[in-house]
Design a protein around this motif. Structure first.
Motif, PDB file in Angstrom:
ATOM      1  N   THR A 113       2.599   0.346  -4.182  1.00  0.00           N
ATOM      2  CA  THR A 113       2.584   0.953  -2.851  1.00  0.00           C
ATOM      3  C   THR A 113       1.439   0.394  -2.021  1.00  0.00           C
TER       4      THR A 113
ATOM      5  N   ALA B 229      -2.011   0.775  -4.355  1.00  0.00           N
ATOM      6  CA  ALA B 229      -2.054   1.373  -5.691  1.00  0.00           C
ATOM      7  C   ALA B 229      -0.883   0.819  -6.486  1.00  0.00           C
TER       8      ALA B 229
ATOM      9  N   LEU C  98      -6.545   3.259  -7.163  1.00  0.00           N
ATOM     10  CA  LEU C  98      -6.361   3.347  -5.726  1.00  0.00           C
ATOM     11  C   LEU C  98      -7.431   2.477  -5.076  1.00  0.00           C
TER      12      LEU C  98
ATOM     13  N   HIS D   6      -5.486   8.048 -11.103  1.00  0.00           N
ATOM     14  CA  HIS D   6      -4.526   8.742 -11.965  1.00  0.00           C
ATOM     15  C   HIS D   6      -4.631   8.218 -13.384  1.00  0.00           C
TER      16      HIS D   6
ATOM     17  N   ILE E 112       0.504   4.635 -10.299  1.00  0.00           N
ATOM     18  CA  ILE E 112       0.633   5.338  -9.021  1.00  0.00           C
ATOM     19  C   ILE E 112       1.846   4.762  -8.311  1.00  0.00           C
TER      20      ILE E 112
ATOM     21  N   HIS F 150       3.354   5.991  -5.282  1.00  0.00           N
ATOM     22  CA  HIS F 150       3.455   6.056  -3.822  1.00  0.00           C
ATOM     23  C   HIS F 150       2.278   6.828  -3.253  1.00  0.00           C
ATOM     24  N   LEU F 151       2.049   6.670  -1.948  1.00  0.00           N
ATOM     25  CA  LEU F 151       1.060   7.467  -1.231  1.00  0.00           C
ATOM     26  C   LEU F 151       1.551   7.676   0.192  1.00  0.00           C
TER      27      LEU F 151
ATOM     28  N   THR G 170      -1.346  11.020  -3.240  1.00  0.00           N
ATOM     29  CA  THR G 170      -0.842  10.015  -4.163  1.00  0.00           C
ATOM     30  C   THR G 170       0.017  10.708  -5.211  1.00  0.00           C
ATOM     31  N   CYS G 171       0.974   9.972  -5.767  1.00  0.00           N
ATOM     32  CA  CYS G 171       1.789  10.530  -6.844  1.00  0.00           C
ATOM     33  C   CYS G 171       1.929   9.499  -7.950  1.00  0.00           C
ATOM     34  N   SER G 172       2.198  10.003  -9.153  1.00  0.00           N
ATOM     35  CA  SER G 172       2.048   9.131 -10.310  1.00  0.00           C
ATOM     36  C   SER G 172       3.074   9.390 -11.403  1.00  0.00           C
TER      37      SER G 172
ATOM     38  N   TRP H  11      -6.213  14.006  -1.182  1.00  0.00           N
ATOM     39  CA  TRP H  11      -7.493  13.340  -0.961  1.00  0.00           C
ATOM     40  C   TRP H  11      -7.946  13.520   0.480  1.00  0.00           C
TER      41      TRP H  11
END
Length: 305
Positions: A187, A200, A206, A224, A228, A230-231, A242-244, A252
């Motif tokens: 991402t 990321a 990140l 994470h 990761i 997406h953000l 952010t997601c993981s 954040w």
């Protein structure tokens, strides 16, 4: 961590496979999803019922892009190409056989669709007549993610060869190329003020790059436990998420890059599998997340100053 209150408002279900992508529209309460089941679904945040099927394709869908000027949806159909959907009438109005590979991302600039695929090719397509006008083949590895910076006239592309390449939006010539991560870049996204590019990927880091200083690295955060995916930024630009693959979503501060909140299954009834995509909507500031568990969750996030 800061004082952030999170509550899950609803869960949308209906997909029969992993949900890979979410896409916003010009209507704050409406968004789309695409999944491994080949379904493109319309969702309404003002409604409690589940979504409406817009299109059903034979293969999985990793990429959707809403063309606001035309009010049409571009669908990246893996191993086939792109389909243009009149979503309000649930009708396909055009298609283009681009590739026999997976399509990972679709963005747009002026009247061009910009499409990244598994072969590492970036294809520029005239959105009006679906004509290929240019191809960028800078890498033999997947072009996973694309971000457009209209202010700087630049496009950032993250690749599976661990690099980010920056291209001019005027002539699509390469301007910068640098190793960004220790593994695939999943991402990239420019901050709302366009000063920073965030990236990321599989290495769970990140990174924040100064886009106005030749993409100088400013921050490298182990964000994470696993990849990761997406953000996305909050509508006011003050925060990002952010997601993981580690099943969590993290909130954040966009000024200090400080972690404020972790959203997970144990504490918030979050996703039980990889979280693949995020969309922070202007509609009541709601956050939408989608994952391998086939669910789309809607979150209310309140910041207490």
């Amino acid at each position: 961590m800061g004082k952030v209150n999170v509550s899950k408002l609803k869960t949308f279900t209906g997909h029969n496979d992993c949900v890979y992508t979410l896409e916003r529209t010009q209507y704050d309460h409406i968004f789309f999803s695409g999944a491994g089941d080949g379904m493109v679904v319309y969702w309404n945040l003002e409604a409690s019922e589940n979504g409406q099927l817009i299109a059903k394709l034979p293969n999985s869908i990793y990429a959707l892009h809403y063309m606001q000027s035309k009010n049409l949806l571009a669908v990246g159909h893996n191993y086939d190409g792109i389909h243009i959907i009149d979503w309000e009438n649930r009708k396909e109005i055009g298609s283009l056989k681009l590739t026999d590979e997976a399509i990972f991302d679709i963005q747009s600039y002026h009247d061009f669709l910009i499409i990244g695929d598994k072969k590492g090719t970036i294809t520029i397509v005239n959105a009006g007549d679906l004509r290929v006008v240019y191809k960028i083949a800078s890498a033999d590895y997947s072009a996973r993610t694309i971000a457009i910076n209209k202010t700087l006239g630049e496009m950032a592309v993250g690749y599976s060869d661990n690099k980010i390449r920056i291209y001019s939006l005027e002539d699509f010539e390469l301007k910068y190329e640098f190793k960004a991560h220790d593994n695939s870049v999943f991402t990239v996204k420019y901050a709302p003020d366009t000063q920073f590019l965030m990236s990321a990927g599989r290495d769970a880091h990140l990174k924040i790059w100064d886009s106005k200083a030749g993409y100088l690295l400013l921050e490298d955060i182990v964000a994470h436990m696993y990849a990761i995916n997406h953000l996305d930024f909050s509508p006011d630009g003050k925060h990002f998420v952010t997601c993981s693959m580690d099943k969590s979503i993290k909130v954040w501060d966009n000024n200090s890059f400080r972690l404020l909140k972790v959203i997970d299954k144990a504490r918030h009834a979050g996703h039980g599998t990889s979280v693949n995509k995020l969309l922070w909507s202007k509609y009541d500031n709601l956050l939408i997340s989608a994952g391998d568990d086939r669910a789309i969750s809607v979150w209310d996030i309140q910041f207490n100053n």
